[in-house]
Design an enzyme around this catalytic site. Structure first.
Site, mmCIF file in Angstrom:
data_model
loop_
_atom_site.group_PDB
_atom_site.id
_atom_site.type_symbol
_atom_site.label_atom_id
_atom_site.label_comp_id
_atom_site.label_asym_id
_atom_site.label_seq_id
_atom_site.Cartn_x
_atom_site.Cartn_y
_atom_site.Cartn_z
ATOM 1 N N ASP A 29 -3.004 6.146 28.928
ATOM 2 C CA ASP A 29 -1.764 6.865 29.223
ATOM 3 C C ASP A 29 -1.993 7.794 30.404
ATOM 4 O O ASP A 29 -3.002 8.493 30.494
ATOM 5 C CB ASP A 29 -1.322 7.668 27.983
ATOM 6 C CG ASP A 29 0.124 8.105 28.063
ATOM 7 O OD1 ASP A 29 0.476 8.811 29.037
ATOM 8 O OD2 ASP A 29 0.900 7.767 27.174
ATOM 9 N N ILE A 30 -1.044 7.778 31.328
ATOM 10 C CA ILE A 30 -1.172 8.573 32.553
ATOM 11 C C ILE A 30 -0.932 10.072 32.305
ATOM 12 O O ILE A 30 -1.360 10.920 33.085
ATOM 13 C CB ILE A 30 -0.226 8.001 33.637
ATOM 14 C CG1 ILE A 30 -0.733 8.300 35.027
ATOM 15 C CG2 ILE A 30 1.191 8.440 33.444
ATOM 16 C CD1 ILE A 30 -0.026 7.491 36.111
ATOM 17 N N ASN A 85 6.828 5.472 18.902
ATOM 18 C CA ASN A 85 8.120 6.139 19.004
ATOM 19 C C ASN A 85 9.143 5.009 19.106
ATOM 20 O O ASN A 85 9.248 4.366 20.143
ATOM 21 C CB ASN A 85 8.166 7.046 20.242
ATOM 22 C CG ASN A 85 7.168 8.178 20.162
ATOM 23 O OD1 ASN A 85 6.946 8.766 19.107
ATOM 24 N ND2 ASN A 85 6.534 8.501 21.281
ATOM 25 N N GLN A 92 11.181 7.715 22.126
ATOM 26 C CA GLN A 92 10.753 6.618 23.002
ATOM 27 C C GLN A 92 11.373 6.798 24.384
ATOM 28 O O GLN A 92 12.591 6.919 24.518
ATOM 29 C CB GLN A 92 11.185 5.267 22.408
ATOM 30 C CG GLN A 92 10.677 4.083 23.211
ATOM 31 C CD GLN A 92 11.035 2.733 22.566
ATOM 32 O OE1 GLN A 92 11.645 2.680 21.505
ATOM 33 N NE2 GLN A 92 10.638 1.665 23.213
ATOM 34 N N HIS A 98 5.535 -0.115 22.470
ATOM 35 C CA HIS A 98 4.126 0.212 22.696
ATOM 36 C C HIS A 98 3.604 1.090 21.576
ATOM 37 O O HIS A 98 4.333 1.896 21.010
ATOM 38 C CB HIS A 98 3.924 0.894 24.049
ATOM 39 C CG HIS A 98 4.835 2.056 24.278
ATOM 40 N ND1 HIS A 98 6.152 1.919 24.645
ATOM 41 C CD2 HIS A 98 4.617 3.386 24.177
ATOM 42 C CE1 HIS A 98 6.713 3.106 24.767
ATOM 43 N NE2 HIS A 98 5.802 4.013 24.479
ATOM 44 N N HIS A 100 0.877 3.959 20.520
ATOM 45 C CA HIS A 100 -0.003 5.013 21.038
ATOM 46 C C HIS A 100 -1.231 5.109 20.135
ATOM 47 O O HIS A 100 -1.101 5.140 18.907
ATOM 48 C CB HIS A 100 0.691 6.384 20.986
ATOM 49 C CG HIS A 100 1.848 6.520 21.920
ATOM 50 N ND1 HIS A 100 1.724 7.078 23.169
ATOM 51 C CD2 HIS A 100 3.159 6.198 21.786
ATOM 52 C CE1 HIS A 100 2.912 7.096 23.768
ATOM 53 N NE2 HIS A 100 3.802 6.563 22.947
HETATM 54 P P1 AMP Z 1 6.995 6.848 24.711
HETATM 55 O O1 AMP Z 1 7.468 8.258 24.880
HETATM 56 O O2 AMP Z 1 6.540 6.523 23.346
HETATM 57 O O3 AMP Z 1 8.005 5.850 25.258
HETATM 58 O O4 AMP Z 1 5.690 6.729 25.594
HETATM 59 C C1 AMP Z 1 5.655 6.384 26.940
HETATM 60 C C2 AMP Z 1 4.299 6.769 27.427
HETATM 61 O O5 AMP Z 1 4.041 6.091 28.630
HETATM 62 C C3 AMP Z 1 4.148 8.265 27.718
HETATM 63 O O6 AMP Z 1 3.096 8.784 26.921
HETATM 64 C C4 AMP Z 1 3.828 8.311 29.208
HETATM 65 O O7 AMP Z 1 2.877 9.294 29.510
HETATM 66 C C5 AMP Z 1 3.286 6.924 29.474
HETATM 67 N N1 AMP Z 1 3.459 6.432 30.804
HETATM 68 C C6 AMP Z 1 4.602 6.447 31.544
HETATM 69 N N2 AMP Z 1 4.384 5.865 32.736
HETATM 70 C C7 AMP Z 1 3.092 5.453 32.750
HETATM 71 C C8 AMP Z 1 2.272 4.775 33.703
HETATM 72 N N3 AMP Z 1 2.738 4.389 34.903
HETATM 73 N N4 AMP Z 1 0.987 4.529 33.384
HETATM 74 C C9 AMP Z 1 0.502 4.921 32.182
HETATM 75 N N5 AMP Z 1 1.223 5.538 31.232
HETATM 76 C C10 AMP Z 1 2.502 5.810 31.530
#
Ligand code: AMP
Ligand code: ZN
Length: 138
Positions: A29-30, A85, A92, A98, A100
């Site tokens: 995760d970024i 989520n 989400q 996805h 976590h």
């Molecule tokens: P959610 O809130 O469950 O939809 O999680 C989305 C997750 O994706 C968040 O924790 C973000 O930090 C992560 N995220 C968004 N863009 C990127 C990206 N380009 N590379 C890696 N993680 C990302």
């Protein structure tokens, strides 16, 4: 499709990949909640977990299990939170299913999943509620 995670799977957007197989793609995760925070997603696009069929969900969770064990061993973890989520109301933000995997370490705040929502509703209706839900499997 204009989906961020489909683009990551296709290699159109860079990611810190940790694992890939026929069904899933996993990357760091970024905006990590903790060091090693990993996202695992099915390569096939589904908006939500509840849009998936059992066989796809099984393949996803088989890989989540494998990746969790590798993270545990490699990062010397004592535990982790594993969760989804599912839907905007649940937080989400990227509409491609996805999972976590969030590594946990001593002294990191110690909250668990119960700390996400603490409405403590009445338990008086648990018998009817269980009946209503269980009947829906028929
Ligand atoms: P959610 O809130 O469950 O939809 O999680 C989305 C997750 O994706 C968040 O924790 C973000 O930090 C992560 N995220 C968004 N863009 C990127 C990206 N380009 N590379 C890696 N993680 C990302
Ligand atoms: Zn997608």
């Amino acid at each position: 499709m204009d989906c961020l995670f489909c683009k990551i799977v296709a290699g159109e957007i860079p990611s810190h990949k940790v694992y890939e197989d026929e069904f899933v793609y996993a990357f760091l995760d970024i905006f990590p909640c903790s060091e090693g925070h990993t996202i695992v997603l099915p390569k096939k696009h589904f908006d939500r977990f509840t849009d998936m069929e059992g066989k796809d969900a099984s393949a996803l969770f088989t890989s989540v299990n494998k990746i969790s064990k590798v993270l545990e061993n490699t990062l010397k973890l004592e535990g982790m939170n594993v969760g989804i989520n599912n839907g905007e109301i649940a937080g989400q933000t990227v509409p491609h299913v996805h999972v976590h995997i969030i590594p946990r370490r001593a002294g990191d705040g110690e909250g668990n999943m119960h700390t996400i929502v603490e409405l403590n509703p009445s338990t008086d209706n648990l018998p009817e509620l269980a009946k209503t839900i269980s009947k829906s499997f028929d």
